[in-house]
Design a protein around this motif. Sequence first.
Motif: not given
Length: 496
Positions: A58-65, A134-138, A178-186
């Motif tokens: 979840a959240g914006d990741d610091p991983a390389p883009i 980066r696709l930021t948190r929607a 982009q939605f993260r998994p915790d935003q669309i858990p179902a």
Amino acid sequence: MRIRRAAGRLGRGLKSRYVTLPTARLLSCPRSPLSCLRGTATLLAAALIASAACTSAAGDDPAPIAPATTPPPVSVAPGSAIEAEDELIELARRKIQHVVYLIKENRTFDHMFGRFPGADGATTGVTCDGREVRLTRAPDDAPGPNHSFEGGLRAINGGRMNCFDELDGGEQLQSYVQFRPDQIPAYWTYAQTYVLADRFFSSTYGPTGIEHLFTVGATTDGFTDHQRATPSGQFGTNGIPREYCMDRTEWMWSFRLDMTPEEVEDAFALEEAAEVGPLKSRYWFMREACTDIEILPDLLEEADVSWRYYLGDNDYINTLALIEHAIFGPMANKVVTDDDFFTDLQSGDLPAVSWLIPDVEESEHPAAASMCVGENWTVEVLNAIMRSPEWKHTAVVITWDDFGGFYDHVPPPHVDLWGFGPRVPMLLISPWARQGHIAIDTLEFSSVLKMIETIWDLPALTERDRRASDMLSLFDFESDPAPKTLLEPRDCPALA
């Protein structure tokens, strides 16, 4: 009342980014409207280099883009569709007695499932000037940029998938969220449990109104837009929008219906070059917002297969009102409210085939609805189905009706003048769905019609559904049924 059936033309020697179209000729499509379509696909590209970065954090990741390079999915072109063997078809006819076609609004695959493990997703996008972002948190109520037919062509940009930032309303990278998994858990849970398709494309470039024609008729019958306030006059003399055949003074944009093969070839090339202005000025015109094409409910009626069109309160969607014989004939009685779906399910009267469209507040339409609220409504629907006796014989197809202006990295096959448009998510939920399966077949809205036609032994309506995969490979009728996935609605964030 006579239902119009017309033939379409193929463009001579048209070559797209993934498709070679055959030599120009008149198709003989005995059950087809205009969009027997002036172009059909015979070959998809042998390779697709896709961006993917699959993580569930979840959240914006610091991983390389820089996204990882993934191998191309194994896919089948329209024209060489995956069709089930007789034994599988017979199993489907025994096991599936109800198909529910549940249609939400305006999202892309990368926007919702770009982080899904194993899927062809991306966590970065490319802008029109070549920047990688980066696709930021929607946001839960993310506003959607332009998602018209013209907007879809511009965003796709000849298969480069890099001009979403040039859409109206997208100049500040609003498309690149982009939605993260915790935003669309179902939705994430359903995708993990049942089937998620990562090559399911919108049938046309947009918008909602004409996409929904594909969900009943496998065509737009030439139309390229639904009605808008500008230019004025589209809503007719009374100013009430989208009454369609019920107001014969309403108008919609369409491709000209008398295009020569040479003009089709030119229009196709203009689409490849994303030359939207010349395309519209040369080949579009305004015509009456009413047609009389044959639609799947006609075939269901002829075969005595029960159906209903459950339509919520949604100004964007009034699909059967575009079909003259449907809205003025007895079939109009089968257009009912979305609340009637729950009533019919509880009373044991669920028809064999259902279209289910929610109120706009539950539709997940950007800016007009909350994703959380819409997902909760979907959970309510699926819980009701799973708790009913009908569950053991039901297949639910959930999809989103156009790209909504949001980023997706996979170039859609260019099969004719109408599409495909960008990828949208598709979930197949059934006790007989393959469990935890990512479908890599090339699919579109007409593929759902092909599945219904195959199960109930119905003919095709147009070249689109005739060439589509029947989706039966996404089922496993010989293993133990998949478990029920009963979920709880969640608390939704307050919207400003």
